[in-house]
Enzyme design. Structure first.
Site, PDB file in Angstrom:
ATOM      1  N   HIS A  10       1.489  61.239  52.478  1.00 53.32           N
ATOM      2  CA  HIS A  10       2.460  62.118  53.120  1.00 53.32           C
ATOM      3  C   HIS A  10       3.274  61.341  54.152  1.00 53.32           C
ATOM      4  O   HIS A  10       2.777  60.998  55.215  1.00 53.32           O
ATOM      5  CB  HIS A  10       1.704  63.272  53.783  1.00 53.32           C
ATOM      6  CG  HIS A  10       2.558  64.316  54.383  1.00 53.32           C
ATOM      7  ND1 HIS A  10       2.508  64.634  55.719  1.00 53.32           N
ATOM      8  CD2 HIS A  10       3.479  65.133  53.839  1.00 53.32           C
ATOM      9  CE1 HIS A  10       3.352  65.609  55.981  1.00 53.32           C
ATOM     10  NE2 HIS A  10       3.961  65.935  54.853  1.00 53.32           N
ATOM     11  N   GLU A  37       5.408  59.851  49.543  1.00 52.06           N
ATOM     12  CA  GLU A  37       6.326  60.973  49.719  1.00 52.06           C
ATOM     13  C   GLU A  37       7.310  60.709  50.852  1.00 52.06           C
ATOM     14  O   GLU A  37       6.937  60.710  52.019  1.00 52.06           O
ATOM     15  CB  GLU A  37       5.553  62.264  50.029  1.00 52.06           C
ATOM     16  CG  GLU A  37       6.442  63.492  50.047  1.00 52.06           C
ATOM     17  CD  GLU A  37       6.488  64.215  51.389  1.00 52.06           C
ATOM     18  OE1 GLU A  37       7.009  65.330  51.435  1.00 52.06           O
ATOM     19  OE2 GLU A  37       6.023  63.646  52.393  1.00 52.06           O
ATOM     20  N   ASP A  39      10.861  62.043  52.821  1.00 44.99           N
ATOM     21  CA  ASP A  39      11.841  63.116  53.006  1.00 44.99           C
ATOM     22  C   ASP A  39      13.213  62.458  53.102  1.00 44.99           C
ATOM     23  O   ASP A  39      13.355  61.435  53.789  1.00 44.99           O
ATOM     24  CB  ASP A  39      11.588  63.870  54.314  1.00 44.99           C
ATOM     25  CG  ASP A  39      10.221  64.527  54.374  1.00 44.99           C
ATOM     26  OD1 ASP A  39       9.824  65.122  53.362  1.00 44.99           O
ATOM     27  OD2 ASP A  39       9.569  64.448  55.429  1.00 44.99           O
ATOM     28  N   HIS A  52      11.950  62.802  58.532  1.00 47.79           N
ATOM     29  CA  HIS A  52      11.354  64.126  58.376  1.00 47.79           C
ATOM     30  C   HIS A  52      12.397  65.222  58.538  1.00 47.79           C
ATOM     31  O   HIS A  52      12.382  66.224  57.826  1.00 47.79           O
ATOM     32  CB  HIS A  52      10.248  64.295  59.414  1.00 47.79           C
ATOM     33  CG  HIS A  52       9.669  65.672  59.483  1.00 47.79           C
ATOM     34  ND1 HIS A  52       9.226  66.352  58.370  1.00 47.79           N
ATOM     35  CD2 HIS A  52       9.459  66.511  60.538  1.00 47.79           C
ATOM     36  CE1 HIS A  52       8.766  67.534  58.734  1.00 47.79           C
ATOM     37  NE2 HIS A  52       8.900  67.666  60.033  1.00 47.79           N
ATOM     38  N   GLU A 128      13.066  50.078  46.230  1.00 47.71           N
ATOM     39  CA  GLU A 128      12.834  48.643  46.063  1.00 47.71           C
ATOM     40  C   GLU A 128      11.382  48.283  46.379  1.00 47.71           C
ATOM     41  O   GLU A 128      10.765  47.476  45.675  1.00 47.71           O
ATOM     42  CB  GLU A 128      13.789  47.867  46.977  1.00 47.71           C
ATOM     43  CG  GLU A 128      13.710  46.359  46.814  1.00 47.71           C
ATOM     44  CD  GLU A 128      14.696  45.633  47.706  1.00 47.71           C
ATOM     45  OE1 GLU A 128      14.544  44.411  47.873  1.00 47.71           O
ATOM     46  OE2 GLU A 128      15.617  46.287  48.253  1.00 47.71           O
TER      47      GLU A 128
END
Length: 332
Positions: A10, A37, A39, A52, A128
């Site tokens: 996360h 993950e 954002d 975030h 990348e």
């Protein structure tokens, strides 16, 4: 559905390094996370930036930079008034001069020191990094505040499709795209991105894109969790990702008896199910699982993780991916 749940880092290994930094993502890969993950939000010049939120005073040193003092403004983002500095007011060249900071310094006071100086990343930088990883690593891209960005002329579906195409990721089976706004997921697919689509569902409130379009007539997230709602979702997306309190409600027994049947019902509808966010610190655990008085101390995280795994979830988002992997190994 997966026999063993995926462990998705996360925002990287954000329990140990400032979220969304290169150090956090590299550590997550080292710890064995199945996927990372990020954002994504947009800069003024249309670069997808990994943060975030688009308000960045809590995750960068922008507030201490006198050259950007005049960029401090108040905006309404998805119905909430926020005062600070926003990515859409900066070019990427300007954002690249900022240093990342730990978002939860009281809970994770050592993260900045452990990471050293870290700049912020573009989505292109993370693509990348993943391509250069020593093993296969998936990517779960969360599109943030899509309706808002569309309203100011920065359509995130267009920007995402363009950046994925440039990196050769539009037809890569490592890619999942998720959002709390279903409309942007469908728009991304319509632009030729062959990703797994996952709809994020919170424990309260309503989707921002629906509120923008329908106002008070917008359906709440809870409407998607009925059998009919899940069936409708299964016709459009591949999975759902839900707040852990929709699986293990606050105040419920911290045992299998306390879990809801949401995972089973979603599976019956043909949807994969992911859960967020597994965290080890007392601050994020139910009171019976806390150990000691300090918010930053680790509680009985193992019990919570085990209960959630035993519902049959297909994946979990974890701030400490090594701990989530440890529990999965014990159950496997």
């Amino acid at each position: 559905m997966n026999s063993l749940p995926l462990v998705i880092a996360h925002r990287g290994a954000s329990g140990y390094r400032p979220e969304h930094t290169r150090a956090a993502y590299e550590l997550a890969i080292e710890q064995g996370a199945d996927a990372l993950e990020p954002d994504v939000v947009a800069s003024k010049d249309g670069v997808l930036v990994i943060r975030h939120e688009n308000e960045i005073s809590g995750t960068t040193d922008v507030a201490s930079r006198p050259e950007f003092a005049d960029r401090r403004v108040t905006r309404s983002i998805d119905g909430s008034k926020l005062t600070g500095w926003f990515t859409e007011d900066f070019t990427w060249a300007e954002l690249a001069t900022l240093n990342a900071r730990e978002r939860l310094p009281k809970v994770r006071p050592h993260n900045d020191e452990a990471a050293g100086e870290q700049g912020i990343l573009r989505l292109a930088d993370l693509l990348e990094l993943v391509d250069g990883a020593p093993r296969r690593v998936g990517l779960v891209v969360e599109v943030k505040h899509a309706a808002y960005f569309d309203s100011i002329g920065l359509p995130l579906d267009v920007l995402l499709a363009s950046e994925l195409s440039a990196a050769g990721w539009t037809d890569d089976d490592r890619l999942t795209v998720e959002s709390f706004e279903k409309s942007v997921l469908l728009a991304v697919r319509a632009r030729g991105v062959a990703a797994t689509l996952v709809y994020l569902i919170d424990a309260k409130g309503a989707p921002a894109d629906e509120v923008a379009a329908k106002g008070r007539k917008a359906s709440p997230y809870s409407a998607y969790l009925t059998r009919g709602g899940l069936a409708d979702l299964a016709a459009e997306v591949d999975g759902i990702s839900v707040h852990k309190r929709l699986i293990l409600p606050k105040g419920a027994p911290t045992s299998a008896e306390g879990a809801t049947d949401l995972v089973a019902r979603a599976h019956d509808a043909g949807l994969a199910v992911f859960c967020w966010t597994l965290r080890a610190e007392n601050k994020f655990l139910a009171k019976p699982l806390r150990r000691g008085d300090a918010a930053e101390e680790f509680g009985d995280w193992r019990r919570e993780f085990e209960v959630i795994y035993n519902t049959g979830v297909d994946g979990v988002f974890a701030d400490q991916p090594d701990l989530a992997i440890e529990v999965r190994a014990a159950l496997g």
